[in-house]
Design an enzyme around this catalytic site. Sequence first.
Site, short mmCIF file in Angstrom:
data_model
loop_
_atom_site.label_atom_id
_atom_site.label_comp_id
_atom_site.label_asym_id
_atom_site.label_seq_id
_atom_site.Cartn_x
_atom_site.Cartn_y
_atom_site.Cartn_z
N SER A 1 0.84 -1.19 0.00
CA SER A 1 0.00 0.00 0.00
C SER A 1 0.88 1.25 0.00
O SER A 1 1.74 1.39 -0.85
CB SER A 1 -0.96 -0.04 1.19
OG SER A 1 -2.01 0.88 1.03
N ASP B 1 -5.80 -3.54 -2.84
CA ASP B 1 -4.72 -3.29 -1.89
C ASP B 1 -4.11 -4.59 -1.34
O ASP B 1 -4.83 -5.47 -0.87
CB ASP B 1 -5.27 -2.45 -0.74
CG ASP B 1 -4.21 -1.79 0.10
OD1 ASP B 1 -3.24 -2.47 0.48
OD2 ASP B 1 -4.34 -0.58 0.38
#
Length: 376
Positions: A93, A231
């Site tokens: 991320s 993600d």
Amino acid sequence: MQFSTHRGRIILLLFSLMEATWRGKRPHHTFDLAAQQGFVLFLFDDGGLVTFQILALSGGGILGLYTAAVLAELEGASGRPIADHFDLLAGTSVGGIIALGLSAGTPAADIRDAICEYGPQIFSSRSPAQTTVGKNLALAANATHAKYDAAPLRAVIEKIVGRDRKIGDLAHRVMIPAVNLTKGRPQVFKTAHDPTFVRDWRLPIVDVALATSAAPTFFPLHQIGGELFADGGLYANAPDQLALHEAEHFLGTDLGSVKLLSVGTTTAKFSLSNATNPNLGWLGWMAGQRLPTVMIAAQQLNTDSILKHRLGDRYLRIDQEQSREQERNLALDVASPGALRDLLGLAEASVREHLIDPRLIEMLTFTAPPAQFYHL
């Protein structure tokens, strides 16, 4: 700079040794003076192994400002790009965005400043809602669509890594977790540091960064070609274990030679009061970012425990717990002036605490040899 020799024997080797020769056996230290004279001084441990260092960066939205600020302070202390000290960088991320930026040669201070400057455009510049009504209204605002547009995030990523650069342009080994929703499985994007890695090096860095940071409900899914990605924090918010596996399995590194520096995002703590209604629905779980907070913290604590068992004191974690007062003003997507100041302050405090740690000092005096890539 003084180094004790009780941990091993010192051997003087020619500076021109090829990196491929040392695959899996990395030099422990490089002394700049010797390097300038055409030599490198290697410090071996008692088992004859030489160090392989990993930098692992956790995810956490705007809280990644803490990570970038810590790394900027460490760069200032060492006087060299932080990526030069590590054989492998891993990030998820926002940690993935930072890792890609470092590998692309962007100074950590520039990444920190970009997050500070553009964070309020990506996320919210307002403090979190404190009342139940306010929290529920905030949830209702994006009940049918992602909370934020990815365009400002893309613009910042382009500033950090460059608009047109490919994974194959990176100077350091990198691995970036994401979730391939089209295939229905985890996927780790990697530089071509193994002969079998023949695809990812062609991908734009920006696309990989957007894939690993496409946090559900916060940002839209990211599409690369015909595949959809989310993600990597859904399964590997702390990529430490993946990176250790990469070093052992694909790079042939002996476990005893690995050192790992892990930097968090102030998110490794959570708890629920017994006063909490145990019959929580989606509203209760999402209120105050309860669900993502639990997921992130639980992953990090689990990873921290396993890495301590596997690496012992060769594993160093830099992170900071938010105080109760700070918890009220910090969140994954709150980029208010107060939140940004808090994160910078927490980073400064963390560096002060750890710069006296001999393990960190040793890590910052190590120089990783040039990486071998197989797409050239």
